[in-house]
Design a protein around this motif. Sequence first.
Motif, short mmCIF file in Angstrom:
data_model
loop_
_atom_site.label_atom_id
_atom_site.label_comp_id
_atom_site.label_asym_id
_atom_site.label_seq_id
_atom_site.Cartn_x
_atom_site.Cartn_y
_atom_site.Cartn_z
N ILE A 125 27.48 32.81 13.81
CA ILE A 125 27.67 33.00 15.24
C ILE A 125 26.63 32.22 16.02
N THR A 163 29.12 44.22 6.68
CA THR A 163 29.20 45.36 7.60
C THR A 163 29.94 46.49 6.91
N TYR A 185 22.63 40.78 9.05
CA TYR A 185 22.76 39.38 9.45
C TYR A 185 21.48 38.64 9.08
N GLU A 210 32.21 44.76 16.00
CA GLU A 210 31.94 43.86 17.13
C GLU A 210 30.70 44.31 17.90
N LYS A 235 30.80 32.76 8.24
CA LYS A 235 30.71 33.80 9.26
C LYS A 235 29.45 33.64 10.10
N THR A 274 27.97 34.26 21.87
CA THR A 274 28.39 35.62 21.51
C THR A 274 27.90 36.64 22.53
N HIS A 325 26.63 36.37 9.41
CA HIS A 325 27.02 37.71 8.98
C HIS A 325 26.94 37.81 7.46
N GLU A 333 27.83 43.08 15.99
CA GLU A 333 27.68 41.64 16.18
C GLU A 333 27.01 41.32 17.52
#
Length: 122
Positions: free
Chosen positions: A105, A77, A92, A54, A103, A110, A74, A57
């Motif tokens: 964002i 990871t 990413y 996280e 995936k 975010t 994404h 991200e």
Amino acid sequence: MMLPLVLGACETQAPMAEDFIPEYRGVETKLLDGDLVQFDVAMTKARSSENVAEYAECAAARYTLIRGFGFARHVRTNVEIEGGVWHADAVYTISPSLPAGLKTIDAEVTVQNCMEKGIPTV
């Protein structure tokens, strides 16, 4: 004369609140190719690998905005822990429009979520 026996040094200390507050140790960003970006993050006191992912991200979302884009996808990871320090290596893609894939964002949303949770961004 008998000296009192001191046992205090052997007692286990109760955990303090600070023991559970994550310590974010920074982000390294590497532009791999055009829109492909790698984020290396480190932290301590993570509860799980999801905490470290996280953090990555959040870094990816802020970087996306800094570059003038609105979305990221994404790719992967990898998380490991060594000597009590958690590391994540995340990749990413960034883009001006919503990329294909599951995936993705929205960088602005975010970053706002990260701020509310107290997770730093780039």
